[in-house]
Design a protein around this motif. Sequence first.
Motif, PDB file in Angstrom:
ATOM      1  N   UNK A   1       8.734 -66.397  55.502  1.00 34.49           N
ATOM      2  CA  UNK A   1       9.340 -66.208  54.204  1.00 34.49           C
ATOM      3  C   UNK A   1       8.308 -65.568  53.297  1.00 34.49           C
ATOM      4  N   UNK A   2       8.658 -64.448  52.735  1.00 34.62           N
ATOM      5  CA  UNK A   2       7.797 -63.752  51.790  1.00 34.62           C
ATOM      6  C   UNK A   2       8.498 -63.749  50.442  1.00 34.62           C
TER       7      UNK A   2
ATOM      8  N   UNK B   1       3.210 -63.806  47.174  1.00 32.32           N
ATOM      9  CA  UNK B   1       2.333 -62.716  46.761  1.00 32.32           C
ATOM     10  C   UNK B   1       2.425 -62.559  45.249  1.00 32.32           C
ATOM     11  N   UNK B   2       1.382 -62.040  44.620  1.00 29.83           N
ATOM     12  CA  UNK B   2       1.449 -61.797  43.188  1.00 29.83           C
ATOM     13  C   UNK B   2       2.607 -60.857  42.871  1.00 29.83           C
ATOM     14  N   UNK B   3       3.325 -61.165  41.817  1.00 27.20           N
ATOM     15  CA  UNK B   3       4.404 -60.293  41.385  1.00 27.20           C
ATOM     16  C   UNK B   3       5.721 -61.024  41.281  1.00 27.20           C
TER      17      UNK B   3
ATOM     18  N   UNK C   1       2.529 -54.807  46.390  1.00 25.73           N
ATOM     19  CA  UNK C   1       1.812 -55.617  47.374  1.00 25.73           C
ATOM     20  C   UNK C   1       2.004 -55.090  48.797  1.00 25.73           C
ATOM     21  N   UNK C   2       2.373 -53.824  48.939  1.00 25.48           N
ATOM     22  CA  UNK C   2       2.713 -53.256  50.237  1.00 25.48           C
ATOM     23  C   UNK C   2       1.628 -53.478  51.284  1.00 25.48           C
ATOM     24  N   UNK C   3       0.377 -53.224  50.952  1.00 26.31           N
ATOM     25  CA  UNK C   3      -0.704 -53.389  51.931  1.00 26.31           C
ATOM     26  C   UNK C   3      -0.850 -54.845  52.367  1.00 26.31           C
ATOM     27  N   UNK C   4      -0.793 -55.765  51.417  1.00 25.18           N
ATOM     28  CA  UNK C   4      -0.938 -57.190  51.743  1.00 25.18           C
ATOM     29  C   UNK C   4       0.257 -57.695  52.554  1.00 25.18           C
ATOM     30  N   UNK C   5       1.458 -57.240  52.198  1.00 33.42           N
ATOM     31  CA  UNK C   5       2.662 -57.662  52.928  1.00 33.42           C
ATOM     32  C   UNK C   5       2.617 -57.117  54.351  1.00 33.42           C
TER      33      UNK C   5
ATOM     34  N   UNK D   1      -0.100 -59.651  61.098  1.00 29.63           N
ATOM     35  CA  UNK D   1      -0.781 -60.856  61.568  1.00 29.63           C
ATOM     36  C   UNK D   1       0.212 -61.793  62.259  1.00 29.63           C
ATOM     37  N   UNK D   2       1.388 -61.962  61.665  1.00 30.47           N
ATOM     38  CA  UNK D   2       2.402 -62.822  62.275  1.00 30.47           C
ATOM     39  C   UNK D   2       2.876 -62.264  63.613  1.00 30.47           C
ATOM     40  N   UNK D   3       3.100 -60.962  63.676  1.00 26.36           N
ATOM     41  CA  UNK D   3       3.538 -60.355  64.937  1.00 26.36           C
ATOM     42  C   UNK D   3       2.458 -60.458  66.009  1.00 26.36           C
ATOM     43  N   UNK D   4       1.207 -60.273  65.625  1.00 24.65           N
ATOM     44  CA  UNK D   4       0.109 -60.393  66.582  1.00 24.65           C
ATOM     45  C   UNK D   4       0.016 -61.812  67.132  1.00 24.65           C
ATOM     46  N   UNK D   5       0.246 -62.802  66.294  1.00 22.37           N
ATOM     47  CA  UNK D   5       0.169 -64.186  66.773  1.00 22.37           C
ATOM     48  C   UNK D   5       1.304 -64.492  67.745  1.00 22.37           C
ATOM     49  N   UNK D   6       2.444 -63.832  67.591  1.00 20.74           N
ATOM     50  CA  UNK D   6       3.554 -64.023  68.525  1.00 20.74           C
ATOM     51  C   UNK D   6       3.282 -63.354  69.864  1.00 20.74           C
TER      52      UNK D   6
END
Length: 62
Positions: free
Chosen positions: A1-2, A31-33, A41-45, A51-56
């Motif tokens: 959830x973002x 995220x801020x905003x 926040x495109x880069x952070x999102x 990161x989530x996909x890599x962990x999967x």
Amino acid sequence: MLTGASDPRVTLEQARARRKFTGGPFTFRSFPGGHFFLTPQQDAVTAAIAQDLASLARPATH
């Protein structure tokens, strides 16, 4: 959830409560905003999703 931390339409508590709609893993990130936090926040999102996909993709260790 973002979600945007200062979204006037959905509080952080309301966003976290969406956990009840899934039976699987749930990751909450704010995220801020506001409601349209994605653009500034495109880069952070993108990094968070990557990161989530890599962990999967990592094999489970037994």
